[in-house]
Design a protein around this motif. Structure first.
Motif, PDB file in Angstrom:
ATOM      1  N   ASP A  31       1.196  -1.379  -0.051  1.00 28.48           N
ATOM      2  CA  ASP A  31      -0.243  -0.314   0.017  1.00 28.48           C
ATOM      3  C   ASP A  31       1.087   0.895   0.238  1.00 28.48           C
ATOM      4  O   ASP A  31       0.022   2.132   0.499  1.00 28.48           O
TER       5      ASP A  31
ATOM      6  N   ARG B  53       0.558  -2.695  -7.127  1.00 30.92           N
ATOM      7  CA  ARG B  53      -0.014  -1.518  -5.372  1.00 30.92           C
ATOM      8  C   ARG B  53      -1.251  -1.280  -4.784  1.00 30.92           C
ATOM      9  O   ARG B  53      -2.479  -0.911  -5.764  1.00 30.92           O
ATOM     10  N   LEU B  54      -1.000  -1.622  -3.957  1.00 32.57           N
ATOM     11  CA  LEU B  54      -3.047  -0.890  -3.610  1.00 32.57           C
ATOM     12  C   LEU B  54      -3.037  -0.027  -3.002  1.00 32.57           C
ATOM     13  O   LEU B  54      -2.522   0.907  -2.898  1.00 32.57           O
ATOM     14  N   ALA B  55      -4.504   0.790  -3.755  1.00 27.41           N
ATOM     15  CA  ALA B  55      -4.814   2.129  -2.851  1.00 27.41           C
ATOM     16  C   ALA B  55      -6.142   2.104  -2.215  1.00 27.41           C
ATOM     17  O   ALA B  55      -7.374   1.758  -3.066  1.00 27.41           O
ATOM     18  N   THR B  56      -6.772   3.082  -0.813  1.00 27.72           N
ATOM     19  CA  THR B  56      -8.109   3.007  -0.600  1.00 27.72           C
ATOM     20  C   THR B  56      -8.528   4.161  -1.168  1.00 27.72           C
ATOM     21  O   THR B  56      -7.774   6.029  -1.046  1.00 27.72           O
TER      22      THR B  56
ATOM     23  N   VAL C 179     -10.618  -0.548  -1.431  1.00 30.18           N
ATOM     24  CA  VAL C 179      -9.503  -0.995  -1.685  1.00 30.18           C
ATOM     25  C   VAL C 179      -9.610  -1.312  -3.102  1.00 30.18           C
ATOM     26  O   VAL C 179     -10.309  -1.949  -3.122  1.00 30.18           O
TER      27      VAL C 179
ATOM     28  N   GLY D 283       0.074   9.053   0.527  1.00 28.83           N
ATOM     29  CA  GLY D 283      -0.957   8.537   0.377  1.00 28.83           C
ATOM     30  C   GLY D 283      -1.423   9.089  -1.160  1.00 28.83           C
ATOM     31  O   GLY D 283      -0.635   9.614  -1.617  1.00 28.83           O
TER      32      GLY D 283
END
Length: 127
Positions: free
Chosen positions: A34, A48-51, A56, A111
């Motif tokens: 993340d 790659r994760l993103a909130t 998510v 972020g």
């Protein structure tokens, strides 16, 4: 497929070696982070994760073979991705050339700034 969350810092060399050891034991793997820009993203099967306000999402690393070549896939919910993994519809693949993802504005905490969306940027070699 082993889905591995990489929370602590690791080098591209180390994550590649860990991936190779798992492959030698017959286990495919996919690494998740993340972090805004993990330095090892793409050196091993990785996402790659993103909130965001949509939940998510997989923000980078996922590709689809279409029209004779590999192309980056727009953000995908993690749940939908995992459903495809566990039904055998997704496999790790290392593209021969780097896939283009638009750079996104980072907020003050490091972020993604979900409210702004993609920021225009040049592809490598372009200005």
């Amino acid at each position: 497929m082993s889905c591995r969350g990489q929370l602590s810092p690791i080098t591209a060399v180390d994550i590649t070696a860990r991936t190779e050891r798992m492959r030698e034991d017959g286990v495919t793997s996919c690494w998740f982070s993340d972090r805004p820009r993990p330095p090892w993203l793409g050196t091993a099967p990785s996402l790659r994760l993103a909130t965001t306000d949509k939940g998510v999402l997989l923000a980078e690393g996922l590709a689809k073979f279409a029209q004779g070549g590999w192309a980056a896939v727009p953000e995908v919910p993690v749940v939908g991705f995992l459903r495809r993994v566990f039904t055998g519809k997704v496999v790790p693949h290392a593209p021969r050339r780097h896939l283009f993802y638009p750079q996104r504005q980072l907020d003050q905490q490091g972020g993604l700034d979900a409210g702004r969306g993609p920021r225009p940027s040049a592809r490598p070699g372009e200005r």
